[in-house]
Design a protein around this motif. Sequence first.
Motif, PDB file in Angstrom:
ATOM      1  N   ALA A 239       0.834  -1.207   0.000  1.00 16.83           N
ATOM      2  CA  ALA A 239       0.000   0.000   0.000  1.00 16.83           C
ATOM      3  C   ALA A 239       0.867   1.255   0.000  1.00 16.83           C
ATOM      4  CB  ALA A 239      -0.920  -0.009   1.225  1.00 16.83           C
ATOM      5  N   ALA A 259      -3.824   3.231   5.589  1.00 21.08           N
ATOM      6  CA  ALA A 259      -3.891   1.767   5.651  1.00 21.08           C
ATOM      7  C   ALA A 259      -2.502   1.168   5.823  1.00 21.08           C
ATOM      8  CB  ALA A 259      -4.547   1.224   4.385  1.00 21.08           C
ATOM      9  N   LEU A 263      -1.313  -1.142   8.974  1.00 23.52           N
ATOM     10  CA  LEU A 263      -0.882  -2.520   8.717  1.00 23.52           C
ATOM     11  C   LEU A 263       0.532  -2.770   9.220  1.00 23.52           C
ATOM     12  CD1 LEU A 263      -2.385  -2.902   5.140  1.00 23.52           C
ATOM     13  CD2 LEU A 263      -2.966  -4.347   7.102  1.00 23.52           C
TER      14      LEU A 263
END
Length: 284
Positions: A239, A259, A263
């Motif tokens: 990402a 994100a 993560l």
Amino acid sequence: MTSGFDAFSLAIFTSLAPAGAVAFVTLAFARLGVANREAAVRLDRMLALPFSVVLVGFIASATHLGTPANALHVFTGIGRSPLSNEVLAAVAFLFLAGSYWMAAFKERFPDSLARPWLLLGIAAACALVICTSMAYAVRTVPTWDTAFTPTNLALGALLAGPVLGLLFLEAARARPRALEMALAGIACVALAAGCAVLAAHAESLGGIANNEVAATSLAPHYGAAVVAHLVLGALGVAAAAWSVRRGQPERLTLILRIAAAALTLSAVFVTRIGFYHLHMTVGF
């Protein structure tokens, strides 16, 4: 063995504080390299974000001391106790980063003052990562007193820290191409190296035991945590790398970086929890 609450609070600290310190270094380097005054001001304002990340981790770590008064005793071991050195490094970083952020609100904050102040902040951030990495060199805890421990923590900082830095750069609307590419690359290399070191650490536990318990029984799911680290970290790095692309909507870039940060921090956290549950003394 530590309590579950101790493991949780310390895992928060060792996940957030080193990552926040690396993110501070990221913004500081961007600030040192910027020529535009407006961009410099935005970066100065955003330094509150990595400062806050480290502060939250530091506050969480204080909960395992029992009472606030015990914190005073920590400073008596500065120079001889890895834990005391860690606390001193955290306090020094928070002081330098926080005072810089407040001073930068002055209408005319000269670069002649900002640059050496930021360099001191960078040095304090590096010291925080190093001292936190070395805080678990305890000879009576064989599951912690290995080369894997400082290496794992440093690589965790280099995984989540650059990704947090990318998010904070986006918040500051500062996107130096070379720096962004370097951050994504560092996170990718740190993930690969970190997974290898974590797997080696998990393998080494089979040969560690005292007169009461085997190390492998303390955290039976440590291997699964390493796999979770790989999966979460890979998704986060992917990402982050995707967010570096030019020409996509700003909202998508922001979503990807949020994100990615969540993560990668989760990837670090799952292995930190397992690490603290591996606490085992040498026995009688």
